[in-house]
Design a protein around this motif. Structure first.
Motif, PDB file in Angstrom:
ATOM      1  N   CYS A   1       5.266   6.917  -6.064  1.00 21.82           N
ATOM      2  CA  CYS A   1       5.447   7.748  -7.260  1.00 21.82           C
ATOM      3  C   CYS A   1       5.925   6.874  -8.416  1.00 21.82           C
ATOM      4  CB  CYS A   1       6.405   8.892  -7.001  1.00 21.82           C
ATOM      5  SG  CYS A   1       8.003   8.389  -6.441  1.00 21.82           S
ATOM      6  N   SER A   2       5.937   7.457  -9.602  1.00 22.51           N
ATOM      7  CA  SER A   2       6.238   6.682 -10.799  1.00 22.51           C
ATOM      8  C   SER A   2       7.746   6.438 -10.909  1.00 22.51           C
ATOM      9  CB  SER A   2       5.720   7.412 -12.034  1.00 22.51           C
ATOM     10  OG  SER A   2       6.020   8.793 -11.961  1.00 22.51           O
ATOM     11  N   SER A   3       8.122   5.440 -11.731  1.00 23.24           N
ATOM     12  CA  SER A   3       9.539   5.052 -11.768  1.00 23.24           C
ATOM     13  C   SER A   3      10.043   4.706 -13.165  1.00 23.24           C
ATOM     14  CB  SER A   3       9.775   3.877 -10.818  1.00 23.24           C
ATOM     15  OG  SER A   3       8.835   2.843 -11.096  1.00 23.24           O
ATOM     16  N   PHE A   4       9.165   4.618 -14.160  1.00 30.45           N
ATOM     17  CA  PHE A   4       9.550   4.494 -15.573  1.00 30.45           C
ATOM     18  C   PHE A   4      10.423   3.276 -15.837  1.00 30.45           C
ATOM     19  CE2 PHE A   4       7.112   8.043 -16.368  1.00 30.45           C
ATOM     20  CZ  PHE A   4       7.258   8.878 -15.276  1.00 30.45           C
TER      21      PHE A   4
ATOM     22  N   PRO B   1      14.162  -1.840  -9.024  1.00 27.66           N
ATOM     23  CA  PRO B   1      12.737  -2.030  -8.740  1.00 27.66           C
ATOM     24  C   PRO B   1      11.958  -0.742  -8.980  1.00 27.66           C
ATOM     25  CG  PRO B   1      13.999  -1.926  -6.714  1.00 27.66           C
ATOM     26  CD  PRO B   1      15.003  -1.944  -7.819  1.00 27.66           C
ATOM     27  N   GLY B   2      10.611  -0.893  -9.061  1.00 23.68           N
ATOM     28  CA  GLY B   2       9.787   0.253  -9.431  1.00 23.68           C
ATOM     29  C   GLY B   2       8.780   0.624  -8.359  1.00 23.68           C
ATOM     30  N   VAL B   3       8.291   1.842  -8.467  1.00 23.47           N
ATOM     31  CA  VAL B   3       7.287   2.460  -7.597  1.00 23.47           C
ATOM     32  C   VAL B   3       7.764   2.494  -6.135  1.00 23.47           C
ATOM     33  CG1 VAL B   3       4.862   2.548  -6.910  1.00 23.47           C
ATOM     34  CG2 VAL B   3       5.480   1.636  -9.158  1.00 23.47           C
ATOM     35  N   PRO B   4       8.625   3.449  -5.787  1.00 24.47           N
ATOM     36  CA  PRO B   4       9.059   3.601  -4.394  1.00 24.47           C
ATOM     37  C   PRO B   4       7.855   3.843  -3.473  1.00 24.47           C
ATOM     38  CG  PRO B   4       9.988   5.359  -5.745  1.00 24.47           C
ATOM     39  CD  PRO B   4       9.222   4.473  -6.654  1.00 24.47           C
ATOM     40  N   ILE B   5       7.900   3.206  -2.303  1.00 23.68           N
ATOM     41  CA  ILE B   5       6.865   3.402  -1.271  1.00 23.68           C
ATOM     42  C   ILE B   5       7.538   4.087  -0.087  1.00 23.68           C
ATOM     43  CG2 ILE B   5       5.208   2.297   0.280  1.00 23.68           C
ATOM     44  CD1 ILE B   5       4.395   1.995  -2.607  1.00 23.68           C
ATOM     45  N   LEU B   6       7.012   5.243   0.319  1.00 25.84           N
ATOM     46  CA  LEU B   6       7.639   6.029   1.385  1.00 25.84           C
ATOM     47  C   LEU B   6       6.655   6.262   2.525  1.00 25.84           C
ATOM     48  CD1 LEU B   6       8.594   7.556  -1.640  1.00 25.84           C
ATOM     49  CD2 LEU B   6      10.415   8.060  -0.005  1.00 25.84           C
ATOM     50  N   HIS B   7       7.190   6.510   3.705  1.00 26.27           N
ATOM     51  CA  HIS B   7       6.385   6.705   4.919  1.00 26.27           C
ATOM     52  C   HIS B   7       6.741   8.017   5.578  1.00 26.27           C
ATOM     53  CE1 HIS B   7       5.999   6.355   9.400  1.00 26.27           C
ATOM     54  NE2 HIS B   7       4.765   6.067   9.030  1.00 26.27           N
TER      55      HIS B   7
ATOM     56  N   ALA C   1       7.158  -1.097  -4.501  1.00 22.03           N
ATOM     57  CA  ALA C   1       6.004  -1.991  -4.648  1.00 22.03           C
ATOM     58  C   ALA C   1       6.265  -3.082  -5.684  1.00 22.03           C
ATOM     59  CB  ALA C   1       4.761  -1.190  -5.027  1.00 22.03           C
ATOM     60  N   LEU C   2       7.002  -2.731  -6.746  1.00 19.62           N
ATOM     61  CA  LEU C   2       7.262  -3.703  -7.823  1.00 19.62           C
ATOM     62  C   LEU C   2       8.744  -4.087  -7.763  1.00 19.62           C
ATOM     63  CD1 LEU C   2       5.274  -1.919 -10.713  1.00 19.62           C
ATOM     64  CD2 LEU C   2       4.421  -3.511  -8.962  1.00 19.62           C
ATOM     65  N   ASP C   3       9.066  -5.109  -6.993  1.00 17.88           N
ATOM     66  CA  ASP C   3      10.489  -5.449  -6.756  1.00 17.88           C
ATOM     67  C   ASP C   3      10.820  -6.867  -7.204  1.00 17.88           C
ATOM     68  OD1 ASP C   3      10.180  -6.039  -3.140  1.00 17.88           O
ATOM     69  OD2 ASP C   3       9.226  -6.974  -4.882  1.00 17.88           O
TER      70      ASP C   3
ATOM     71  N   ALA D   1      -1.154  -5.106  -0.694  1.00 16.24           N
ATOM     72  CA  ALA D   1      -0.273  -5.531   0.400  1.00 16.24           C
ATOM     73  C   ALA D   1      -0.947  -5.208   1.727  1.00 16.24           C
ATOM     74  CB  ALA D   1       1.066  -4.801   0.319  1.00 16.24           C
ATOM     75  N   THR D   2      -0.682  -6.018   2.731  1.00 11.93           N
ATOM     76  CA  THR D   2      -1.133  -5.658   4.078  1.00 11.93           C
ATOM     77  C   THR D   2      -0.081  -4.786   4.755  1.00 11.93           C
ATOM     78  OG1 THR D   2      -0.230  -7.775   4.805  1.00 11.93           O
ATOM     79  CG2 THR D   2      -2.612  -7.674   4.380  1.00 11.93           C
ATOM     80  N   ASP D   3       1.193  -4.994   4.381  1.00 18.95           N
ATOM     81  CA  ASP D   3       2.300  -4.183   4.909  1.00 18.95           C
ATOM     82  C   ASP D   3       2.856  -3.349   3.759  1.00 18.95           C
ATOM     83  OD1 ASP D   3       5.401  -4.884   6.735  1.00 18.95           O
ATOM     84  OD2 ASP D   3       4.638  -3.060   5.760  1.00 18.95           O
ATOM     85  N   PRO D   4       2.822  -2.008   3.864  1.00 17.13           N
ATOM     86  CA  PRO D   4       3.288  -1.184   2.734  1.00 17.13           C
ATOM     87  C   PRO D   4       4.759  -1.405   2.403  1.00 17.13           C
ATOM     88  CG  PRO D   4       2.954   0.161   4.697  1.00 17.13           C
ATOM     89  CD  PRO D   4       2.391  -1.188   5.011  1.00 17.13           C
ATOM     90  N   ALA D   5       5.517  -1.945   3.383  1.00 18.85           N
ATOM     91  CA  ALA D   5       6.934  -2.246   3.117  1.00 18.85           C
ATOM     92  C   ALA D   5       7.061  -3.493   2.253  1.00 18.85           C
ATOM     93  CB  ALA D   5       7.699  -2.436   4.426  1.00 18.85           C
ATOM     94  N   GLY D   6       5.947  -4.165   2.055  1.00 19.40           N
ATOM     95  CA  GLY D   6       5.927  -5.370   1.215  1.00 19.40           C
ATOM     96  C   GLY D   6       5.939  -6.625   2.075  1.00 19.40           C
TER      97      GLY D   6
END
Ligand code: 6LW
Length: 505
Positions: free
Chosen positions: A30-33, A37-43, A56-58, A104-109
């Motif tokens: 989702c967006s983070s403005f 860090p920006g764009v949280p990635i959740l599972h 994603a943007l850390d 990314a190959t791993d969504p966790a980064g």
């Protein structure tokens, strides 16, 4: 899929959700403005209970938010997809970098350095691949251009492929899917406020032409009494059992008219069925026995951060950047140390580390050692709308900033050295009159016996989007305005267990 669930499935400021599935695993961004860090990635394994994997943007190389980045600027809506064995995330940094794509190959980064997309002109970029491997980037408007996602090169002139429902404003948030014999184009329209809705069209090729669904908007709560409003900005996903689901943003206004939402735009889930080749969206009403409305009794366990690890949990966000020399757990073992730059929360780049407020009622506590500095706990919507309890040199202040008005609401002597500060947020349970606010925020210092010496209680409407404007929601956290301030631990305690038993990112 969970048998019963309640909404929101991802509470707190998690707008513009985009979801994809790999096998039995779902991933959401989702967006983070203005936050870093920006764009949280959740599972999730059921689309209902989500755990944050990372952001994603850390790294500054991925996310440049210059000091002038205004609140609700920065990173707008993303699209998250899985293709060709890797994850692809495209989004817009409206602060100059424009559209960018990371993989990314791993969504966790770790996620890659960004690929810029100079040929993509709008916000809300989407990615879709056709059977020939062509990558189509569709964006708000609704425009489209074919791109090479490896290089960011675009091919041919961008084309407008649909304008949405005649008369509806802001056709945006497009997502393109190949489902059966059709290409479906899902959009949001009506604007992200109370007029928000979801519409869809279909065509035989990814570039259209597209015929609109006769039942558009396929989802809207505009003009209804539904407790979830502003519904829109959706994404579709097919479950392993071939059921279909929609994630979307919505808000939960409370209090009197016009209704005040304080948690920002949250992520909701709705079932989708297909009739005559068109999606029909099921109700967002909560399924018994877990009512999201009214608040659940009891309390979930507090979430304590002890700052014992070298890295902060990915839930923690700062303003535009987080220089290691201003924010560290390495300076005083087991403590988070913040160094302030001689300002206040009125400043765009104050040293701040916060987490999304995810519950309508909650309690926050922290052990704070102001040392020779000045700082404390804050509830922030933006630099013009925030409340904080600040300690320095044996005194605690309750400070309020509402638009142009900044005031010290109360002050109280406190022992020198470390003190426990507390914020209690209490949602308005019943609307006594049309002027009721959404909640009340109480600020205080804990006495040795654990009771709270209250400095004051403030009306929460002034920390709502209806007052402040913008695209984010409340973030509660720690800050250093000047000098060095140490934090031993931070407790976030929901006063309601949350819609699905305390789901917390
Ligand atoms: C987002 C646009 C929107 O890019 O608001 O809800 C913008 N709609 O789709 C920021 O969230």
């Amino acid at each position: 899929m969970a048998d019963v669930f309640a909404n929101p499935v991802l509470s707190g400021f998690h707008p513009d959700p985009s979801v994809c599935r790999v096998g039995a695993d779902y991933y959401l961004a989702c967006s983070s403005f203005e936050y870093f860090p920006g764009v949280p990635i959740l599972h999730s394994r059921d689309l209902v209970h989500w755990t944050q994997l990372g952001n994603a943007l850390d790294r500054p190389a991925q996310l440049r938010l210059p000091p002038g980045t205004v609140s609700s600027g920065g990173i707008y809506a993303p699209t998250l997809r899985h293709h060709d064995g890797r994850f692809w995330l495209i989004t817009t940094n409206v602060q100059g970098d424009g559209n960018l794509l990371v993989t990314a190959t791993d969504p966790a980064g770790p996620w890659s350095d960004p690929i810029r997309l100079p040929g993509v002109a709008g916000i809300d970029p989407d990615l879709a691949w056709d059977e020939d491997g062509n990558c189509w980037c569709t964006y708000a408007g609704v425009g489209q251009v074919r791109i090479d996602p490896h290089t960011g090169e675009s091919f041919g002139e961008p084309r407008r492929i649909w304008s949405g429902t005649p008369g509806a404003k802001a056709p945006e948030a497009p997502h393109l899917y190949r489902i059966g014999e059709y290409w479906y184009l899902l959009i949001a329209e009506g604007g992200t406020e109370r007029g928000h809705g979801v519409s869809i069209a279909r065509g035989r090729t990814p570039a259209g032409p597209f015929e609109p669904c006769p039942a558009n908007p396929i989802l809207t709560h505009r003009g209804t009494e539904h407790p979830i409003q502003n519904t829109g900005h959706a994404d579709l996903v097919r479950a392993p059992d071939d059921s279909w689901w929609m994630v979307l943003l919505g808000v939960r206004p409370r209090g009197g008219t016009p209704g005040w939402h304080v948690l920002g735009r949250e992520t909701f889930l709705a079932p989708v069925s297909w009739v005559d080749g068109w999606p029909v969206v099921g109700g967002l009403s909560t399924a018994p026995p877990v009512p999201a409305w009214p608040l659940l009794p009891g309390r979930a366990d507090p979430v304590r951060d002890d700052f014992d690890l070298s890295e902060l949990h990915p839930r923690w966000i700062s303003l535009r950047q987080r220089p290691a020399d201003l924010c560290t757990t390495k300076e005083r073992t087991g403590w988070l140390t913040l160094h302030g730059g001689g300002g206040s929360l009125d400043d765009l780049d104050v040293t701040f580390v916060g987490r999304r407020q995810q519950h309508l009622s909650c309690r926050v506590r922290a052990l704070v050692d102001p040392a020779a500095g000045r700082g404390g706990l804050a509830v922030r919507l933006d630099e013009h709308h925030h409340y904080e309890i600040e300690v320095a040199a044996g005194e605690a202040l309750l400070i309020s900033r509402i638009g142009p008005l900044r005031s010290v609401v109360a002050r109280r002597p406190v022992p020198t050295g470390a003190v426990v500060l507390r914020i209690e947020v209490t949602a308005t349970e019943s609307v006594r009159d049309a002027r009721s606010g959404p909640d009340t925020l109480s600020f205080g210092v804990e006495e040795p016996d654990g009771t709270m010496a209250t400095l004051g209680a403030l009306d929460g409407r002034y920390l709502s989007t209806e007052v402040a404007g913008g695209f984010t929601g409340r973030v509660i956290g720690m800050y250093a305005a000047a000098g060095t301030v140490h934090f031993d631990w931070f407790d976030y305690e929901p006063a309601d267990a949350g819609p699905n038993g305390g789901s917390d990112e």
